[in-house]
Design a protein around this motif. Structure first.
Motif, PDB file in Angstrom:
ATOM      1  N   ASP A  65       3.581   9.056  10.006  1.00 36.23           N
ATOM      2  CA  ASP A  65       2.666   8.998  11.166  1.00 36.23           C
ATOM      3  C   ASP A  65       1.511   8.049  10.884  1.00 36.23           C
ATOM      4  O   ASP A  65       1.111   7.266  11.753  1.00 36.23           O
ATOM      5  N   ARG A  66       0.972   8.129   9.675  1.00 38.59           N
ATOM      6  CA  ARG A  66      -0.141   7.235   9.316  1.00 38.59           C
ATOM      7  C   ARG A  66       0.325   5.774   9.379  1.00 38.59           C
ATOM      8  O   ARG A  66      -0.380   4.915   9.898  1.00 38.59           O
ATOM      9  N   ALA A  67       1.514   5.522   8.859  1.00 40.90           N
ATOM     10  CA  ALA A  67       2.048   4.150   8.858  1.00 40.90           C
ATOM     11  C   ALA A  67       2.243   3.659  10.292  1.00 40.90           C
ATOM     12  O   ALA A  67       1.844   2.540  10.637  1.00 40.90           O
ATOM     13  N   LEU A  68       2.850   4.502  11.128  1.00 41.34           N
ATOM     14  CA  LEU A  68       3.128   4.102  12.514  1.00 41.34           C
ATOM     15  C   LEU A  68       1.839   3.853  13.285  1.00 41.34           C
ATOM     16  O   LEU A  68       1.750   2.906  14.069  1.00 41.34           O
ATOM     17  N   SER A  69       0.834   4.676  13.022  1.00 43.14           N
ATOM     18  CA  SER A  69      -0.427   4.525  13.770  1.00 43.14           C
ATOM     19  C   SER A  69      -1.125   3.206  13.428  1.00 43.14           C
ATOM     20  O   SER A  69      -2.011   2.761  14.154  1.00 43.14           O
ATOM     21  N   LYS A  70      -0.743   2.596  12.313  1.00 44.97           N
ATOM     22  CA  LYS A  70      -1.377   1.328  11.928  1.00 44.97           C
ATOM     23  C   LYS A  70      -0.469   0.117  12.150  1.00 44.97           C
ATOM     24  O   LYS A  70      -0.725  -0.979  11.660  1.00 44.97           O
ATOM     25  N   SER A  83      -5.267   2.003   2.280  1.00 42.53           N
ATOM     26  CA  SER A  83      -4.008   1.390   2.746  1.00 42.53           C
ATOM     27  C   SER A  83      -3.961   1.207   4.257  1.00 42.53           C
ATOM     28  O   SER A  83      -3.333   0.258   4.751  1.00 42.53           O
ATOM     29  N   GLU A  84      -4.605   2.116   5.006  1.00 41.02           N
ATOM     30  CA  GLU A  84      -4.653   1.954   6.464  1.00 41.02           C
ATOM     31  C   GLU A  84      -5.325   0.620   6.824  1.00 41.02           C
ATOM     32  O   GLU A  84      -4.826  -0.140   7.645  1.00 41.02           O
ATOM     33  N   GLY A 126       0.821  -1.210   0.000  1.00 38.47           N
ATOM     34  CA  GLY A 126       0.000   0.000   0.000  1.00 38.47           C
ATOM     35  C   GLY A 126       0.849   1.253   0.000  1.00 38.47           C
ATOM     36  O   GLY A 126       2.081   1.183  -0.113  1.00 38.47           O
ATOM     37  N   ALA A 127       0.177   2.403   0.099  1.00 39.97           N
ATOM     38  CA  ALA A 127       0.881   3.689   0.079  1.00 39.97           C
ATOM     39  C   ALA A 127       0.128   4.692   0.925  1.00 39.97           C
ATOM     40  O   ALA A 127      -1.089   4.838   0.780  1.00 39.97           O
ATOM     41  N   PHE A 128       0.866   5.382   1.800  1.00 39.88           N
ATOM     42  CA  PHE A 128       0.242   6.425   2.622  1.00 39.88           C
ATOM     43  C   PHE A 128       0.406   7.776   1.939  1.00 39.88           C
ATOM     44  O   PHE A 128       1.103   8.654   2.423  1.00 39.88           O
ATOM     45  N   VAL A 129      -0.240   7.848   0.787  1.00 37.86           N
ATOM     46  CA  VAL A 129      -0.225   9.074  -0.022  1.00 37.86           C
ATOM     47  C   VAL A 129      -1.624   9.690   0.044  1.00 37.86           C
ATOM     48  O   VAL A 129      -2.506   9.156   0.706  1.00 37.86           O
ATOM     49  N   ARG A 130      -1.818  10.801  -0.673  1.00 36.69           N
ATOM     50  CA  ARG A 130      -3.132  11.456  -0.595  1.00 36.69           C
ATOM     51  C   ARG A 130      -4.181  10.658  -1.369  1.00 36.69           C
ATOM     52  O   ARG A 130      -4.009  10.335  -2.540  1.00 36.69           O
ATOM     53  N   ALA A 131      -5.285  10.366  -0.685  1.00 35.78           N
ATOM     54  CA  ALA A 131      -6.348   9.545  -1.286  1.00 35.78           C
ATOM     55  C   ALA A 131      -6.958  10.227  -2.511  1.00 35.78           C
ATOM     56  O   ALA A 131      -7.359   9.549  -3.459  1.00 35.78           O
ATOM     57  N   TYR A 141       5.026  -0.293   2.743  1.00 43.92           N
ATOM     58  CA  TYR A 141       4.087   0.779   2.395  1.00 43.92           C
ATOM     59  C   TYR A 141       4.876   2.023   2.008  1.00 43.92           C
ATOM     60  O   TYR A 141       5.810   2.415   2.714  1.00 43.92           O
ATOM     61  N   LEU A 142       4.457   2.642   0.921  1.00 44.99           N
ATOM     62  CA  LEU A 142       5.128   3.843   0.440  1.00 44.99           C
ATOM     63  C   LEU A 142       4.790   5.015   1.358  1.00 44.99           C
ATOM     64  O   LEU A 142       3.622   5.231   1.691  1.00 44.99           O
ATOM     65  N   VAL A 143       5.825   5.753   1.749  1.00 41.59           N
ATOM     66  CA  VAL A 143       5.651   6.898   2.638  1.00 41.59           C
ATOM     67  C   VAL A 143       6.326   8.112   1.998  1.00 41.59           C
ATOM     68  O   VAL A 143       7.545   8.118   1.844  1.00 41.59           O
ATOM     69  N   PRO A 144       5.547   9.138   1.606  1.00 43.25           N
ATOM     70  CA  PRO A 144       6.139  10.270   0.904  1.00 43.25           C
ATOM     71  C   PRO A 144       6.627  11.400   1.813  1.00 43.25           C
ATOM     72  O   PRO A 144       7.408  12.250   1.385  1.00 43.25           O
ATOM     73  N   ASN A 145       6.157  11.411   3.079  1.00 43.68           N
ATOM     74  CA  ASN A 145       6.500  12.526   3.980  1.00 43.68           C
ATOM     75  C   ASN A 145       6.235  12.104   5.439  1.00 43.68           C
ATOM     76  O   ASN A 145       5.815  10.976   5.699  1.00 43.68           O
ATOM     77  N   LEU A 146       6.473  13.047   6.348  1.00 45.59           N
ATOM     78  CA  LEU A 146       6.314  12.716   7.780  1.00 45.59           C
ATOM     79  C   LEU A 146       4.872  12.384   8.133  1.00 45.59           C
ATOM     80  O   LEU A 146       4.609  11.558   8.995  1.00 45.59           O
TER      81      LEU A 146
END
Ligand code: MG
Length: 303
Positions: A82-87, A55-56, A41-46, A73-78
């Motif tokens: 945060d979204r990745a860590l919270s899940k 992705s969450e 998945g990717a934590f980018v803008r939906a 999971y792709l992470v483009p910024n902080l």
């Protein structure tokens, strides 16, 4: 050995958006086929990437299942971090490109600016002991700047490799590289890192992906990115075929005596089922097409 990018890179730009249940089925099915590492998945803008909007939910479901594979999971910024860590995500992927123009269009930053963001993410991720993969795209060519000389690509690759990341994935985003160019770039990188910290990511736009993968393998690289069915492509390279197909790569390696740990039949069956779920989308993998046509008649090769 094989890093499967289908569930993210492959599906990201598809018209059909898979349901959450189908995405989980796909990741479980690939794991059952023996895939040990994959993008999920990717934590980018939906609003920008609607195919990755859930992705969450994918992350929470997969982490709870404790499958025998690492999901990235792709992470483009902080904010993405945060979204990745919270899940409860344990593996992330960061990305930049060699070309400033590509980066400007893709992420609205220069290469240098992107590294400042990446360095911040790496710091944050290290605190939580996440495994980090760094992608560098447009290593051989850019859809806007054209041919990229090795002398321009290598410093960017080294900059990524010098970060405390688990692996660098070197990407031919628009599929222009051929073996000569692959050798030129790899020769300038530290060979001691090839076995564990370097991966290659080829696109088959011009039919050279497998030849490139062979060169990288022969030079000692042991992780090759691929996507089931050959799904995926670059939105900035219209008409571009997708990633190197996992079936083509697995077939090629097994016939060359290299055990990938992947069950070829299970892999092909997963791709055929996925195609059905995507309104019978045609998949470009040649090995898969042969499997679909011949597996009951010619089991020596296609099973
Ligand atoms: Mg790709």
């Amino acid at each position: 050995m094989i890093f499967e990018v289908g569930p993210r890179d492959g599906l990201q730009n598809e018209k059909t958006v898979l349901t959450l249940a189908d995405k989980i089925w796909l990741c479980e099915s690939l794991t059952a086929a023996g895939v040990k590492e994959m993008e999920a998945g990717a934590f980018v803008r939906a609003d920008k990437v609607p195919t990755m909007a859930d992705s969450e939910d994918v992350a929470v479901t997969l982490e709870n299942k404790r499958l025998a594979a690492d999901f990235y999971y792709l992470v483009p910024n902080l904010k993405g971090l945060d979204r990745a860590l919270s899940k409860g995500v344990r593996n992330i992927a960061l990305f930049t490109a060699v070309s400033d123009t590509f980066n400007a269009k893709n992420i609205g930053m220069s290469v240098d600016e992107s590294f400042k963001v990446i360095e911040e993410i790496v710091k944050g991720a290290q605190k939580h002991k996440l495994k980090i993969r760094g992608y560098v795209s447009t290593v051989w060519g850019c859809p806007f700047e054209g041919r990229i000389p090795a002398a321009k690509a290598v410093p960017v690759l080294e900059r990524m490799l010098n970060l405390p990341i688990a692996q660098l994935s070197i990407g031919d985003t628009i599929g222009v590289a051929a073996p000569k160019g692959v050798k030129e770039v790899l020769k300038l990188l530290p060979q001691s890192e090839f076995k564990s910290r370097v991966a290659v990511h080829f696109h088959d736009t011009r039919g050279t992906a497998l030849a490139n993968a062979e060169v990288a393998y022969d030079m000692g690289v042991r992780t090759i990115d691929s996507s089931l069915g050959g799904l995926g492509g670059c939105p900035f390279a219209p008409g571009a075929a997708g990633n190197l197909a996992t079936e083509d790569l697995v077939y090629f390696l097994k016939e060359n005596g290299v055990d990938t740990g992947i069950d070829y039949t299970k892999l092909c069956e997963t791709s055929l089922k996925l195609s059905q779920k995507m309104s019978n989308r045609a998949l470009s993998s040649k090995a898969l097409q042969a499997y679909a046509a011949n597996c009951s008649k010619n089991p020596v090769w296609d099973k």
